[in-house]
Scaffold this active site. Structure first.
Site, short mmCIF file in Angstrom:
data_model
loop_
_atom_site.label_atom_id
_atom_site.label_comp_id
_atom_site.label_asym_id
_atom_site.label_seq_id
_atom_site.Cartn_x
_atom_site.Cartn_y
_atom_site.Cartn_z
N ARG A 30 45.16 -36.52 6.93
CA ARG A 30 44.18 -37.46 7.45
C ARG A 30 44.49 -37.82 8.90
O ARG A 30 45.66 -38.04 9.25
CB ARG A 30 44.15 -38.74 6.59
CG ARG A 30 43.66 -38.48 5.20
CD ARG A 30 43.43 -39.74 4.40
NE ARG A 30 43.27 -39.40 3.00
CZ ARG A 30 42.18 -38.89 2.46
NH1 ARG A 30 41.11 -38.69 3.22
NH2 ARG A 30 42.13 -38.58 1.18
N ASP A 31 43.43 -37.88 9.71
CA ASP A 31 43.58 -38.28 11.12
C ASP A 31 44.05 -39.73 11.19
O ASP A 31 43.57 -40.60 10.46
CB ASP A 31 42.24 -38.10 11.86
CG ASP A 31 42.42 -38.10 13.36
OD1 ASP A 31 42.20 -37.04 13.98
OD2 ASP A 31 42.80 -39.16 13.93
N ILE A 32 44.97 -39.98 12.08
CA ILE A 32 45.56 -41.31 12.20
C ILE A 32 44.56 -42.32 12.81
O ILE A 32 44.71 -43.52 12.63
CB ILE A 32 46.85 -41.24 13.05
CG1 ILE A 32 47.77 -42.40 12.75
CG2 ILE A 32 46.54 -41.14 14.55
CD1 ILE A 32 49.17 -42.23 13.29
N ASN A 88 37.91 -29.06 19.14
CA ASN A 88 37.89 -29.43 20.55
C ASN A 88 38.78 -28.45 21.33
O ASN A 88 39.84 -28.07 20.85
CB ASN A 88 38.43 -30.85 20.72
CG ASN A 88 37.54 -31.89 20.06
OD1 ASN A 88 36.32 -31.74 20.01
ND2 ASN A 88 38.13 -32.94 19.52
N VAL A 97 45.78 -32.76 21.42
CA VAL A 97 46.98 -32.16 20.81
C VAL A 97 46.83 -30.64 20.93
O VAL A 97 45.86 -30.06 20.40
CB VAL A 97 47.14 -32.58 19.34
CG1 VAL A 97 48.36 -31.89 18.73
CG2 VAL A 97 47.28 -34.10 19.21
N HIS A 101 43.46 -26.91 15.95
CA HIS A 101 43.15 -27.65 14.73
C HIS A 101 41.65 -27.85 14.61
O HIS A 101 40.93 -27.84 15.61
CB HIS A 101 43.88 -29.00 14.69
CG HIS A 101 43.61 -29.86 15.88
ND1 HIS A 101 44.24 -29.67 17.10
CD2 HIS A 101 42.77 -30.91 16.06
CE1 HIS A 101 43.80 -30.57 17.96
NE2 HIS A 101 42.89 -31.32 17.36
N HIS A 103 38.70 -30.42 12.96
CA HIS A 103 38.40 -31.74 12.39
C HIS A 103 37.33 -31.58 11.32
O HIS A 103 36.31 -30.92 11.55
CB HIS A 103 37.82 -32.67 13.46
CG HIS A 103 38.72 -32.97 14.60
ND1 HIS A 103 39.31 -34.19 14.78
CD2 HIS A 103 39.11 -32.21 15.66
CE1 HIS A 103 40.03 -34.19 15.90
NE2 HIS A 103 39.92 -32.99 16.45
P1 AMP Z 1 42.01 -33.52 19.44
O1 AMP Z 1 41.59 -34.67 20.30
O2 AMP Z 1 40.89 -32.61 19.03
O3 AMP Z 1 43.19 -32.77 20.04
O4 AMP Z 1 42.50 -34.15 18.08
C1 AMP Z 1 43.77 -34.66 17.90
C2 AMP Z 1 43.67 -35.65 16.77
O5 AMP Z 1 44.97 -35.88 16.26
C3 AMP Z 1 43.09 -37.01 17.16
O6 AMP Z 1 41.90 -37.25 16.42
C4 AMP Z 1 44.22 -37.98 16.81
O7 AMP Z 1 43.73 -39.19 16.29
C5 AMP Z 1 45.01 -37.19 15.80
N1 AMP Z 1 46.40 -37.55 15.67
C6 AMP Z 1 47.31 -37.74 16.67
N2 AMP Z 1 48.52 -38.01 16.16
C7 AMP Z 1 48.38 -38.00 14.80
C8 AMP Z 1 49.27 -38.22 13.72
N3 AMP Z 1 50.57 -38.52 13.91
N4 AMP Z 1 48.79 -38.12 12.46
C9 AMP Z 1 47.50 -37.83 12.25
N5 AMP Z 1 46.60 -37.61 13.24
C10 AMP Z 1 47.04 -37.70 14.50
#
Ligand code: AMP
Length: 117
Positions: A30-32, A88, A97, A101, A103
Site C-alpha cells: 500500500r502507498d504510504i 509515472n 522513486v 513501479h 500504481h
Molecule cells: P512516484 O511518484 O510515481 O515515483 O510514486 C512513488 C510513490 O511511493 C508515492 O506515491 C509515495 O507516496 C510512495 N511511497 C514513498 N515511500 C513509501 C513507503 N515507504 N511506503 C509506501 N509507499 C511509499
C-alpha cells in the site's frame, strides 16, 4: 538503482510496508500517501529505474506488473467497478522513486487526468 531506493529497502525488509502480494517477480504494497481509497504499488524485483530504461527483452517485466495489478483487482473485488493503473516516468511525469513501479488506484470515481499547476 532499486537497491538504493526506498522500494529496494522494502523488498529486503529493511523498512516496513503493508505488503499485499509478493511472488518471485513482483512485490505489491500500500502507498504510504494514498491518492484513492485503494492505492497499491506494484514493483518488479528486477532493477529498472524508469519506464525509459525498459529494454525490449524486458517486456515481460511490464506484462507481469500489469497482470499482477489486474489479478489483485479481481481478487479484491475491484475489477467490475473499475480501477486505474499508472506508471509515472521522470520529473514531468511525477516520478519520485526511481525504481520502476505501477500504481493501482481504485475504490472511488477517479476523475480525469490533468496537470497540477
Ligand atoms: P512516484 O511518484 O510515481 O515515483 O510514486 C512513488 C510513490 O511511493 C508515492 O506515491 C509515495 O507516496 C510512495 N511511497 C514513498 N515511500 C513509501 C513507503 N515507504 N511506503 C509506501 N509507499 C511509499
Amino acid at each position: 538503482m532499486q537497491d538504493e531506493t526506498i522500494f529496494g529497502k522494502i523488498i529486503r525488509r529493511e523498512i516496513p510496508a503493508d505488503i499485499v502480494h509478493e511472488d518471485e517477480h513482483v512485490i505489491a504494497f500500500r502507498d504510504i500517501a494514498p491518492q484513492a481509497p485503494v492505492h497499491v504499488l506494484f514493483v518488479p524485483k528486477t532493477t529498472i529505474a524508469t519506464l525509459n530504461d525498459v529494454t525490449p527483452d524486458q517486456s515481460d517485466v511490464l506484462g507481469t506488473l500489469v497482470l499482477a495489478a489486474a489479478h489483485y483487482a479481481r481478487r479484491e473485488g475491484l475489477a467490475e467497478d473499475g480501477y486505474r493503473v499508472v506508471i509515472n516516468c521522470n520529473q514531468a511525469g511525477g516520478q519520485t522513486v526511481f525504481q520502476l513501479h505501477l500504481h493501482l488506484l481504485a475504490g472511488a470515481p477517479l476523475g480525469r487526468f490533468g496537470t497540477s499547476r
